[in-house]
Design a protein around this motif. Structure first.
Motif, PDB file in Angstrom:
ATOM      1  N   ALA A  38       0.820  -1.296   0.041  1.00  0.00           N
ATOM      2  CA  ALA A  38      -0.093  -0.009  -0.083  1.00  0.00           C
ATOM      3  C   ALA A  38       0.948   1.318   0.003  1.00  0.00           C
ATOM      4  O   ALA A  38       0.660   2.285  -0.732  1.00  0.00           O
ATOM      5  CB  ALA A  38      -1.086   0.012   1.187  1.00  0.00           C
ATOM      6  N   LEU A  72      -9.679  -4.161  -3.833  1.00  0.00           N
ATOM      7  CA  LEU A  72      -9.941  -5.358  -2.921  1.00  0.00           C
ATOM      8  C   LEU A  72     -11.403  -5.975  -3.196  1.00  0.00           C
ATOM      9  O   LEU A  72     -11.542  -7.337  -3.336  1.00  0.00           O
ATOM     10  CB  LEU A  72      -9.711  -5.162  -1.516  1.00  0.00           C
ATOM     11  N   VAL A 112      -2.060  -6.692   2.544  1.00  0.00           N
ATOM     12  CA  VAL A 112      -3.089  -6.170   3.413  1.00  0.00           C
ATOM     13  C   VAL A 112      -2.837  -6.227   4.791  1.00  0.00           C
ATOM     14  O   VAL A 112      -2.965  -5.106   5.374  1.00  0.00           O
ATOM     15  CB  VAL A 112      -4.742  -7.141   3.152  1.00  0.00           C
ATOM     16  N   SER A 116      -1.731  -2.724   7.851  1.00  0.00           N
ATOM     17  CA  SER A 116      -2.575  -2.402   8.983  1.00  0.00           C
ATOM     18  C   SER A 116      -2.229  -1.186   9.887  1.00  0.00           C
ATOM     19  O   SER A 116      -3.171  -0.416  10.406  1.00  0.00           O
ATOM     20  CB  SER A 116      -2.406  -3.574  10.190  1.00  0.00           C
ATOM     21  N   LEU A 122      -8.054   0.390   5.429  1.00  0.00           N
ATOM     22  CA  LEU A 122      -8.174  -0.892   4.350  1.00  0.00           C
ATOM     23  C   LEU A 122      -8.290  -2.116   4.884  1.00  0.00           C
ATOM     24  O   LEU A 122      -8.959  -2.962   4.666  1.00  0.00           O
ATOM     25  CB  LEU A 122      -6.646  -0.862   3.662  1.00  0.00           C
ATOM     26  N   VAL A 123      -7.466  -2.382   5.999  1.00  0.00           N
ATOM     27  CA  VAL A 123      -7.448  -3.692   6.703  1.00  0.00           C
ATOM     28  C   VAL A 123      -9.052  -4.034   7.288  1.00  0.00           C
ATOM     29  O   VAL A 123      -9.333  -4.955   7.199  1.00  0.00           O
ATOM     30  CB  VAL A 123      -6.318  -3.854   7.911  1.00  0.00           C
ATOM     31  N   TYR A 126     -11.172  -4.900   4.425  1.00  0.00           N
ATOM     32  CA  TYR A 126     -11.147  -6.115   4.085  1.00  0.00           C
ATOM     33  C   TYR A 126     -11.657  -7.119   4.982  1.00  0.00           C
ATOM     34  O   TYR A 126     -12.107  -8.214   4.749  1.00  0.00           O
ATOM     35  CB  TYR A 126      -9.536  -6.390   3.880  1.00  0.00           C
TER      36      TYR A 126
END
Length: 199
Positions: A38, A72, A112, A116, A122-123, A126
């Motif tokens: 990322a 994702l 991913v 964190s 993002l985490v 997901y």
């Protein structure tokens, strides 16, 4: 992932969106996330990889994190979304082993997890959209297997869940590129037999 107030398929300035551009951008973002992580992915790099103008990307997603979350979602495997009712432990193990045998999937998960600290949204996205529904399905399948007599009476479904989830995590942390589906399936089945699983 449509922007707030936007009409599906229409850019903020009223021009029709090109689905091919959307797909190219999301595929480019996913590729770069896997290759660079990322932190190493930028809107500029995504636009260049997709063959579009940087403004084209910004018209669709306001930030890199929004774009990566959309990528994702774009990569999500619909086959993994089916309801757990009627699925057996064996079917779950087979489908999970096949997925875990894919180097690209393992690399994606590693990226991913690695994001964190700097990209918590993002985490979280997901986990909520992808992992939690599958872990909940795993718990339900475990309960069904116990009710069907495939495990000793009074087996805790949480134990089955934890053993499989822990083993899946172990596979994801491996760096080998040649892990086969048969190897993963054999490992998962062996763990289940240790707690009394009877196919």
């Amino acid at each position: 992932m449509a922007e707030p107030g936007a009409v599906a398929g229409v850019e903020r300035h009223g021009r029709p969106r090109d689905p091919e551009n959307d797909a190219a951008i999301l595929n480019a973002a996913l590729d770069l996330l896997i290759e660079r992580g990322a932190a190493g992915t930028s809107i500029e790099a995504v636009a260049q990889r997709a063959g579009v103008a940087k403004l084209t990307v910004y018209r669709r997603w306001r930030s890199k994190e929004d774009l990566l979350m959309a990528a994702l979602e774009h990569a999500r495997n619909p086959d993994m979304d089916e309801a757990p009712a009627g699925r057996t432990i064996d079917e779950l193990v087979t489908s999970t082993a096949e997925l875990l045998s894919r180097p690209r999937f393992r690399a994606l998960i590693a990226r991913v997890i690695g994001a964190s600290v700097d990209y918590p949204k993002l985490v979280t996205a997901y986990t909520e959209r992808y992992l939690r529904p599958r872990l909940d399905a795993l718990a339900e399948i475990a309960r069904q297997a116990i009710d069907a007599g495939h495990f000793p009476p009074h087996t805790d479904p949480g134990v089955i869940h934890d053993i499989l989830a822990g083993s899946i995590g172990s596979v994801l942390l491996q760096h080998e590129q040649d892990v086969t589906a048969a190897q993963v399936e054999s490992r998962l089945q062996a763990l289940l037999r240790h707690i009394g699983y009877r196919p």
